[in-house]
Design an enzyme around this catalytic site. Structure first.
Site, PDB file in Angstrom:
ATOM      1  N   PRO A 277       0.853  -1.197   0.000  1.00 23.32           N
ATOM      2  CA  PRO A 277       0.000   0.000   0.000  1.00 23.32           C
ATOM      3  C   PRO A 277       0.888   1.246   0.000  1.00 23.32           C
ATOM      4  O   PRO A 277       1.270   1.761   1.051  1.00 23.32           O
ATOM      5  CB  PRO A 277      -0.793  -0.139   1.308  1.00 23.32           C
ATOM      6  CG  PRO A 277       0.107  -0.932   2.206  1.00 23.32           C
ATOM      7  CD  PRO A 277       0.914  -1.838   1.337  1.00 23.32           C
ATOM      8  N   ASP A 455       6.157   2.658   1.536  1.00 19.19           N
ATOM      9  CA  ASP A 455       5.214   1.638   1.997  1.00 19.19           C
ATOM     10  C   ASP A 455       4.535   2.178   3.258  1.00 19.19           C
ATOM     11  O   ASP A 455       5.187   2.362   4.292  1.00 19.19           O
ATOM     12  CB  ASP A 455       5.982   0.344   2.284  1.00 19.19           C
ATOM     13  CG  ASP A 455       5.066  -0.818   2.636  1.00 19.19           C
ATOM     14  OD1 ASP A 455       3.917  -0.576   3.040  1.00 19.19           O
ATOM     15  OD2 ASP A 455       5.514  -1.975   2.521  1.00 19.19           O
ATOM     16  N   HIS A 456       3.239   2.407   3.182  1.00 23.33           N
ATOM     17  CA  HIS A 456       2.530   3.014   4.304  1.00 23.33           C
ATOM     18  C   HIS A 456       2.427   2.072   5.500  1.00 23.33           C
ATOM     19  O   HIS A 456       2.045   2.498   6.602  1.00 23.33           O
ATOM     20  CB  HIS A 456       1.129   3.439   3.865  1.00 23.33           C
ATOM     21  CG  HIS A 456       0.742   4.798   4.381  1.00 23.33           C
ATOM     22  ND1 HIS A 456       0.953   5.186   5.682  1.00 23.33           N
ATOM     23  CD2 HIS A 456       0.152   5.858   3.772  1.00 23.33           C
ATOM     24  CE1 HIS A 456       0.516   6.422   5.854  1.00 23.33           C
ATOM     25  NE2 HIS A 456       0.029   6.860   4.702  1.00 23.33           N
ATOM     26  N   ARG A 457       2.790   0.806   5.319  1.00 23.27           N
ATOM     27  CA  ARG A 457       2.779  -0.117   6.452  1.00 23.27           C
ATOM     28  C   ARG A 457       3.961   0.134   7.394  1.00 23.27           C
ATOM     29  O   ARG A 457       3.875  -0.156   8.585  1.00 23.27           O
ATOM     30  CB  ARG A 457       2.831  -1.563   5.957  1.00 23.27           C
ATOM     31  CG  ARG A 457       1.620  -2.015   5.168  1.00 23.27           C
ATOM     32  CD  ARG A 457       1.835  -3.405   4.599  1.00 23.27           C
ATOM     33  NE  ARG A 457       2.963  -3.448   3.671  1.00 23.27           N
ATOM     34  CZ  ARG A 457       3.389  -4.550   3.059  1.00 23.27           C
ATOM     35  NH1 ARG A 457       2.781  -5.717   3.300  1.00 23.27           N
ATOM     36  NH2 ARG A 457       4.414  -4.512   2.224  1.00 23.27           N
ATOM     37  N   CYS A 459       5.638   3.117   7.884  1.00 21.59           N
ATOM     38  CA  CYS A 459       5.673   4.437   8.517  1.00 21.59           C
ATOM     39  C   CYS A 459       4.463   5.246   8.097  1.00 21.59           C
ATOM     40  O   CYS A 459       3.776   4.913   7.130  1.00 21.59           O
ATOM     41  CB  CYS A 459       6.962   5.190   8.157  1.00 21.59           C
ATOM     42  SG  CYS A 459       7.062   5.688   6.417  1.00 21.59           S
TER      43      CYS A 459
END
Length: 485
Positions: A277, A455-457, A459
């Protein structure tokens, strides 16, 4: 009496299960020595020359050029030498012809130097176009396949063919002609990719005058011929306007196999888009002071001797390693099996390079331990290897963070796809002269757009924004890097 032995495609490591035959380095009927390379194959990671463990005479090829071969599948058969040392299955004169051909190749010296390529973009040095031969490598010489008629397309690559006995001397760059003046020898080209380009556009190579050494046909020669053909077609269309309407040329679709390195890149990009994501943020930065600092570095000698110029890409790489030390979450990967974020201790810096075989991402190992000068040297070495297609699998894997300098294409911004399984990629646009406010006054400055896809997972936007702002601050005020040196 000797025996015919079958040599299968060996395990090339790195979990590779298949390879594509790029070109045969020996023809059927050639004599080979133990551990002599017989074929060049393209794997998902790199171009590899495969050596044969047997000595003797090549009796067959198990695959044509362009075909895929699985690891463990037959590759070539060799009639191994008999007890008296005489190769099996070869006519008495063939050995002499091979010796003469090899002698001509030795006297001709190293192969042609790669065609110079233009790399654009405000002093950025990253990628080039075209494929160059590895330094010191020369085209291999193989006898013309028996029974090949006049005008027949050579089977084993035009840069390796020699004429049949008695057809005359065939120096590199010259087509051998028979008694009636017809072309009977191969057409010399700098690489198989040039031949493929001509074939895809229906261009006859025999009608092109090569501009390389001894008439060698370069990629630029083929592109000029294609441009001339397009202009001729356009001129004919204009002349026919208002009179007789000429029928439109039939257009045919092209199909490009997603195999080898191109296929691997496609799989990684698809997996990245499906699993990660991602989000992006960007900022414009005034790179005037960074460019000035680079000029000062390159003007001063190193320890009393002239120093190799420090590249702008190396300075940006040094900025990235400093920023990753402050924001280590972006130098990580996600272990989906254990549902954990793995923050990595070393920075292995990848950088995107566009080649004729597709996009590749060479990796600079332990980039956080290298100076700007050392980064410049390593980036130049890997870039040259990418152009030549000689990168090893180890040089194409294991990256932890990627720097993408798409400014060389003359574009300002982009939102690239993260190089799976990494967590972030920094994009650098072209450096352009633009109006900029300095001390409340309007001035013309060198401005670059920086973008971060992450990658929004691993940070949130605060960490990503902090990283990007730190990179921009170091670009605008290079002295801030002194805090991390």
């Amino acid at each position: 009496m000797g025996e015919v032995r079958e040599f299968a495609l060996p395990d090339l490591g790195e979990g590779l299960t298949e390879a594509t035959v790029v070109r045969w380095l020996v023809a059927v009927g050639d004599t080979v020595r133990v551990d002599e390379p017989v074929v060049e194959v393209e794997t998902a990671k790199a171009l590899v020359e495969v050596p044969c463990p047997y000595a003797g005479v090549v009796t067959s090829h198990a695959a044509e050029e362009g075909a895929e071969v699985a690891v463990g599948a037959p590759l070539v058969t060799v009639a191994v030498s008999a007890a008296d040392g005489t190769p099996v299955g070869r006519d008495p004169d063939a050995a002499g012809r091979a010796t003469d051909a090899a002698g001509r190749a030795e006297r001709s010296g190293p192969g042609p130097a790669p065609e110079p390529e233009h790399v654009g973009g405000s002093g950025n040095v990253l990628v080039g176009y075209g494929t160059a031969q590895a330094p010191g490598r020369r085209p291999r010489v193989a006898p013309r396949p028996p029974g090949a008629g006049a005008g027949e397309e050579p089977r084993y690559g035009a840069d390796r063919g020699t004429p049949a006995p008695g057809a005359g001397r065939a120096a590199a760059g010259h087509t051998v002609r028979g008694a009636n003046g017809g072309a009977v020898g191969p057409v010399p080209v700098i690489s198989p990719l040039v031949r493929r380009l001509a074939r895809e556009h229906g261009l006859e190579l025999r009608g092109i005058a090569g501009s390389g050494p001894d008439g060698l046909i370069l990629r630029a020669d083929v592109e000029r011929a294609l441009q001339a053909a397009r202009e001729s077609t356009a001129a004919g269309t204009r002349e026919g306007a208002g009179t007789t309407q000429r029928p439109a040329a039939r257009r045919e679709e092209r199909r490009i196999p997603l195999r080898g390195m191109r296929g691997t890149a496609a799989e990684r990009l698809s997996r990245s888009r499906a699993e990660i994501p991602d989000a992006s943020c960007w900022v414009d930065a005034d790179a005037t002071e960074l460019l000035a600092a680079r000029r000062e570095m390159n003007a001063a000698p190193a320890h009393g001797r002239p120093a190799a110029p420090v590249s702008l890409l190396a300075l940006l790489g040094r900025v990235c390693t400093a920023a990753l030390a402050r924001f280590p979450e972006l130098n990580s990967t996600v272990d989906t099996g254990t549902r954990e974020i793995v923050v990595l201790p070393e920075v292995h810096l990848g950088f995107a390079a566009q080649t004729d075989r597709g996009l590749v991402v060479p990796v600079v190992r332990d980039a956080h331990t290298l100076s700007a000068e050392q980064l410049t040297t390593e980036l130049a070495r890997l870039t040259e290897a990418a152009r030549a297609g000689t990168l090893t699998p180890a040089e194409l894997t294991g990256g932890t963070f990627t720097l993408n300098n798409y400014g060389v294409f003359g574009v300002d911004g982009s939102t690239p796809i993260i190089n799976h399984p990494e967590a972030a990629m920094l994009g650098v646009g072209r450096i352009a002269r633009k109006p900029w406010v300095v001390d409340d006054e309007l001035a013309v400055r060198s401005v670059v757009q920086l973008s971060l896809t992450f990658d929004h997972r691993v940070c949130d936007g605060g960490v990503a924004g902090g990283f990007l702002r730190h990179v921009a601050d170091c670009v605008e005020h290079p002295a801030r890097l002194l805090r991390t040196l």
